[in-house]
Design a protein around this motif. Structure first.
Motif, PDB file in Angstrom:
ATOM      1  N   TYR A 208       0.840  -1.189   0.000  1.00 11.05           N
ATOM      2  CA  TYR A 208       0.000   0.000   0.000  1.00 11.05           C
ATOM      3  C   TYR A 208       0.881   1.247   0.000  1.00 11.05           C
ATOM      4  O   TYR A 208       2.072   1.193   0.344  1.00 11.05           O
ATOM      5  CB  TYR A 208      -0.960   0.017   1.191  1.00 11.05           C
ATOM      6  CG  TYR A 208      -0.281   0.005   2.546  1.00 11.05           C
ATOM      7  CD1 TYR A 208       0.003   1.193   3.226  1.00 11.05           C
ATOM      8  CD2 TYR A 208       0.074  -1.192   3.156  1.00 11.05           C
ATOM      9  CE1 TYR A 208       0.622   1.189   4.461  1.00 11.05           C
ATOM     10  CE2 TYR A 208       0.695  -1.220   4.400  1.00 11.05           C
ATOM     11  CZ  TYR A 208       0.971  -0.026   5.044  1.00 11.05           C
ATOM     12  OH  TYR A 208       1.594  -0.030   6.263  1.00 11.05           O
ATOM     13  N   GLN A 209       0.291   2.353  -0.387  1.00 15.68           N
ATOM     14  CA  GLN A 209       1.007   3.618  -0.444  1.00 15.68           C
ATOM     15  C   GLN A 209       0.821   4.386   0.850  1.00 15.68           C
ATOM     16  O   GLN A 209      -0.305   4.711   1.242  1.00 15.68           O
ATOM     17  CB  GLN A 209       0.517   4.458  -1.623  1.00 15.68           C
ATOM     18  CG  GLN A 209       1.296   5.752  -1.823  1.00 15.68           C
ATOM     19  CD  GLN A 209       2.742   5.518  -2.220  1.00 15.68           C
ATOM     20  OE1 GLN A 209       3.031   4.666  -3.059  1.00 15.68           O
ATOM     21  NE2 GLN A 209       3.655   6.268  -1.611  1.00 15.68           N
ATOM     22  N   ASP A 210       1.914   4.688   1.542  1.00 10.76           N
ATOM     23  CA  ASP A 210       1.880   5.551   2.711  1.00 10.76           C
ATOM     24  C   ASP A 210       2.221   6.975   2.255  1.00 10.76           C
ATOM     25  O   ASP A 210       2.435   7.224   1.069  1.00 10.76           O
ATOM     26  CB  ASP A 210       2.863   5.040   3.760  1.00 10.76           C
ATOM     27  CG  ASP A 210       2.513   5.498   5.165  1.00 10.76           C
ATOM     28  OD1 ASP A 210       1.596   6.331   5.309  1.00 10.76           O
ATOM     29  OD2 ASP A 210       3.156   5.042   6.129  1.00 10.76           O
ATOM     30  N   VAL A 215       4.661   0.660   0.974  1.00  2.00           N
ATOM     31  CA  VAL A 215       4.945  -0.219   2.109  1.00  2.00           C
ATOM     32  C   VAL A 215       4.602  -1.665   1.755  1.00  2.00           C
ATOM     33  O   VAL A 215       3.548  -1.941   1.165  1.00  2.00           O
ATOM     34  CB  VAL A 215       4.130   0.210   3.351  1.00  2.00           C
ATOM     35  CG1 VAL A 215       4.422  -0.698   4.536  1.00  2.00           C
ATOM     36  CG2 VAL A 215       4.436   1.667   3.702  1.00  2.00           C
ATOM     37  N   LEU A 216       5.490  -2.557   2.117  1.00  2.08           N
ATOM     38  CA  LEU A 216       5.273  -4.000   1.970  1.00  2.08           C
ATOM     39  C   LEU A 216       5.160  -4.601   3.365  1.00  2.08           C
ATOM     40  O   LEU A 216       6.071  -4.448   4.186  1.00  2.08           O
ATOM     41  CB  LEU A 216       6.455  -4.637   1.234  1.00  2.08           C
ATOM     42  CG  LEU A 216       6.499  -6.170   1.188  1.00  2.08           C
ATOM     43  CD1 LEU A 216       5.445  -6.707   0.212  1.00  2.08           C
ATOM     44  CD2 LEU A 216       7.891  -6.664   0.796  1.00  2.08           C
ATOM     45  N   ASN A 217       4.026  -5.250   3.648  1.00  2.27           N
ATOM     46  CA  ASN A 217       3.987  -6.037   4.884  1.00  2.27           C
ATOM     47  C   ASN A 217       3.724  -7.496   4.559  1.00  2.27           C
ATOM     48  O   ASN A 217       3.213  -7.827   3.480  1.00  2.27           O
ATOM     49  CB  ASN A 217       3.003  -5.465   5.911  1.00  2.27           C
ATOM     50  CG  ASN A 217       1.590  -5.347   5.412  1.00  2.27           C
ATOM     51  OD1 ASN A 217       1.122  -6.148   4.607  1.00  2.27           O
ATOM     52  ND2 ASN A 217       0.870  -4.342   5.888  1.00  2.27           N
ATOM     53  N   ASP A 234      11.281   0.579  -2.959  1.00  2.62           N
ATOM     54  CA  ASP A 234      11.840   1.611  -3.817  1.00  2.62           C
ATOM     55  C   ASP A 234      11.536   1.245  -5.265  1.00  2.62           C
ATOM     56  O   ASP A 234      11.971   0.202  -5.757  1.00  2.62           O
ATOM     57  CB  ASP A 234      13.351   1.681  -3.588  1.00  2.62           C
ATOM     58  CG  ASP A 234      14.034   2.728  -4.465  1.00  2.62           C
ATOM     59  OD1 ASP A 234      13.341   3.407  -5.247  1.00  2.62           O
ATOM     60  OD2 ASP A 234      15.270   2.836  -4.364  1.00  2.62           O
ATOM     61  N   PHE A 235      10.768   2.076  -5.960  1.00  2.00           N
ATOM     62  CA  PHE A 235      10.384   1.823  -7.348  1.00  2.00           C
ATOM     63  C   PHE A 235      11.203   2.659  -8.342  1.00  2.00           C
ATOM     64  O   PHE A 235      10.832   2.757  -9.508  1.00  2.00           O
ATOM     65  CB  PHE A 235       8.899   2.133  -7.547  1.00  2.00           C
ATOM     66  CG  PHE A 235       7.962   1.084  -7.029  1.00  2.00           C
ATOM     67  CD1 PHE A 235       7.473   0.088  -7.861  1.00  2.00           C
ATOM     68  CD2 PHE A 235       7.549   1.099  -5.703  1.00  2.00           C
ATOM     69  CE1 PHE A 235       6.594  -0.873  -7.399  1.00  2.00           C
ATOM     70  CE2 PHE A 235       6.659   0.146  -5.223  1.00  2.00           C
ATOM     71  CZ  PHE A 235       6.186  -0.849  -6.071  1.00  2.00           C
ATOM     72  N   SER A 236      12.293   3.261  -7.909  1.00  2.00           N
ATOM     73  CA  SER A 236      13.008   4.207  -8.757  1.00  2.00           C
ATOM     74  C   SER A 236      13.575   3.567 -10.017  1.00  2.00           C
ATOM     75  O   SER A 236      13.759   4.250 -11.039  1.00  2.00           O
ATOM     76  CB  SER A 236      14.130   4.895  -7.966  1.00  2.00           C
ATOM     77  OG  SER A 236      15.064   3.939  -7.480  1.00  2.00           O
ATOM     78  N   SER A 237      13.830   2.262  -9.992  1.00  2.00           N
ATOM     79  CA  SER A 237      14.350   1.554 -11.161  1.00  2.00           C
ATOM     80  C   SER A 237      13.240   1.058 -12.076  1.00  2.00           C
ATOM     81  O   SER A 237      13.510   0.525 -13.152  1.00  2.00           O
ATOM     82  CB  SER A 237      15.201   0.359 -10.725  1.00  2.00           C
ATOM     83  OG  SER A 237      14.374  -0.637 -10.121  1.00  2.00           O
ATOM     84  N   GLY A 238      11.997   1.235 -11.639  1.00  4.36           N
ATOM     85  CA  GLY A 238      10.858   0.676 -12.369  1.00  4.36           C
ATOM     86  C   GLY A 238      10.430  -0.660 -11.818  1.00  4.36           C
ATOM     87  O   GLY A 238       9.378  -1.188 -12.218  1.00  4.36           O
ATOM     88  N   VAL A 242      13.112  -4.035  -2.072  1.00  8.97           N
ATOM     89  CA  VAL A 242      12.814  -3.990  -0.635  1.00  8.97           C
ATOM     90  C   VAL A 242      13.961  -3.327   0.116  1.00  8.97           C
ATOM     91  O   VAL A 242      15.139  -3.626  -0.130  1.00  8.97           O
ATOM     92  CB  VAL A 242      12.598  -5.425  -0.106  1.00  8.97           C
ATOM     93  CG1 VAL A 242      12.343  -5.399   1.411  1.00  8.97           C
ATOM     94  CG2 VAL A 242      11.425  -6.090  -0.825  1.00  8.97           C
ATOM     95  N   TYR A 243      13.615  -2.417   1.020  1.00  6.11           N
ATOM     96  CA  TYR A 243      14.647  -1.830   1.880  1.00  6.11           C
ATOM     97  C   TYR A 243      14.067  -1.528   3.251  1.00  6.11           C
ATOM     98  O   TYR A 243      12.891  -1.683   3.501  1.00  6.11           O
ATOM     99  CB  TYR A 243      15.223  -0.568   1.236  1.00  6.11           C
ATOM    100  CG  TYR A 243      14.312   0.631   1.175  1.00  6.11           C
ATOM    101  CD1 TYR A 243      14.434   1.675   2.103  1.00  6.11           C
ATOM    102  CD2 TYR A 243      13.344   0.763   0.168  1.00  6.11           C
ATOM    103  CE1 TYR A 243      13.613   2.791   2.032  1.00  6.11           C
ATOM    104  CE2 TYR A 243      12.533   1.889   0.100  1.00  6.11           C
ATOM    105  CZ  TYR A 243      12.681   2.903   1.036  1.00  6.11           C
ATOM    106  OH  TYR A 243      11.859   3.995   0.966  1.00  6.11           O
TER     107      TYR A 243
END
Length: 243
Positions: A208-210, A215-217, A234-238, A242-243
């Motif tokens: 979901y988007q915070d 966020v991944l749970n 992190d979606f910066s690479s497309g 996970v971080y």
């Protein structure tokens, strides 16, 4: 508590059991209304169904049963559990599926919260490992739709082999491809989280988007029992990292 143990007797017809297991709840809040999709089944069976309930507060005793959404039996080639509601504008979709022929997508009526037809779209399938994938989550980020699934074996304590995979598409109905360009309908899926260190069998995820990040749970095991995991993506690479 939505339904006390044994209260959801309407599920028995579909599961073939008395007081069948209720699991995999998916709750979405729209305005002041809570929409809850949940599964009823018995472990490892296709005698399964997905149901729908609503509440204006989310409080115990406030939930109103809205009836069945869809069901499966041994005559079907998929399994109606693990629902996930995805809404884009006025369009509602429900992804679902566990093992057998994998993940399906139903178009819902936004007024009833139920399928507008009996047709569905196939999104993902594995032909290896007895078809072990389940728990679909669709999440849109930028111009892509991302389909997250759990692969392999859940719920076996520290013997669990669950791991989280992803593919992406330019349409919610697919086709979804992994990072290597393999279709998820042909067994594709890029691994983003698996057993590492003391973290065993992460899966059963939600995304979901915070306010500041996606966020991944998920749940996982350690030697001391089951745990809840929360990470950012992190979606910066497309592609989600996970971080």
């Amino acid at each position: 508590l939505v339904f006390p143990n044994g209260a959801a007797t309407w599920t028995d017809t579909y599961t073939g059991t008395s007081n069948g297991n209720l699991w995999a709840p998916d709750c979405t809040i729209i305005g002041s209304t809570f929409y809850l999709y949940y599964s009823a089944s018995s472990f490892g069976s296709q005698k399964s169904a997905i149901f729908f309930a609503k509440s204006t507060t989310g409080a115990q005793g406030s939930w109103v049963h809205q009836g069945i959404v869809t069901s499966t039996s041994t005559s079907n080639d998929y399994n109606a559990i693990d629902p996930n509601l995805f809404i884009e504008g006025s369009n509602w979709y429900l992804s679902l599926g566990s093992w057998w022929t994998g993940i399906k997508l139903f178009k819902l009526s936004s007024s009833t919260g139920k399928p507008s037809s009996t047709s569905y779209t196939a999104l993902a399938q594995r032909t290896e490992a007895s078809g072990a994938l389940e728990a679909p989550i669709i999440f849109k980020y930028g111009s892509y739709y991302y389909l997250f699934t759990s692969w392999d074996i859940c719920c076996q304590g520290t013997s669990s082999t669950y791991n989280i995979r992803v593919g992406r598409a330019t349409s919610v109905t697919g086709t979804y491809y992994d990072k290597a360009g393999k279709s998820l309908k042909s067994g594709g899926g890029t691994e983003i989280l698996a057993t590492h260190g003391s973290i065993i069998g992460p899966g059963g995820q939600h995304v979901y988007q915070d306010t500041d990040a996606a966020v991944l749970n998920y749940h996982y095991y350690t030697s001391s029992g089951s745990k809840l995991g929360i990470n950012l993506l992190d979606f910066s690479s497309g592609w989600p990292v996970v971080y």
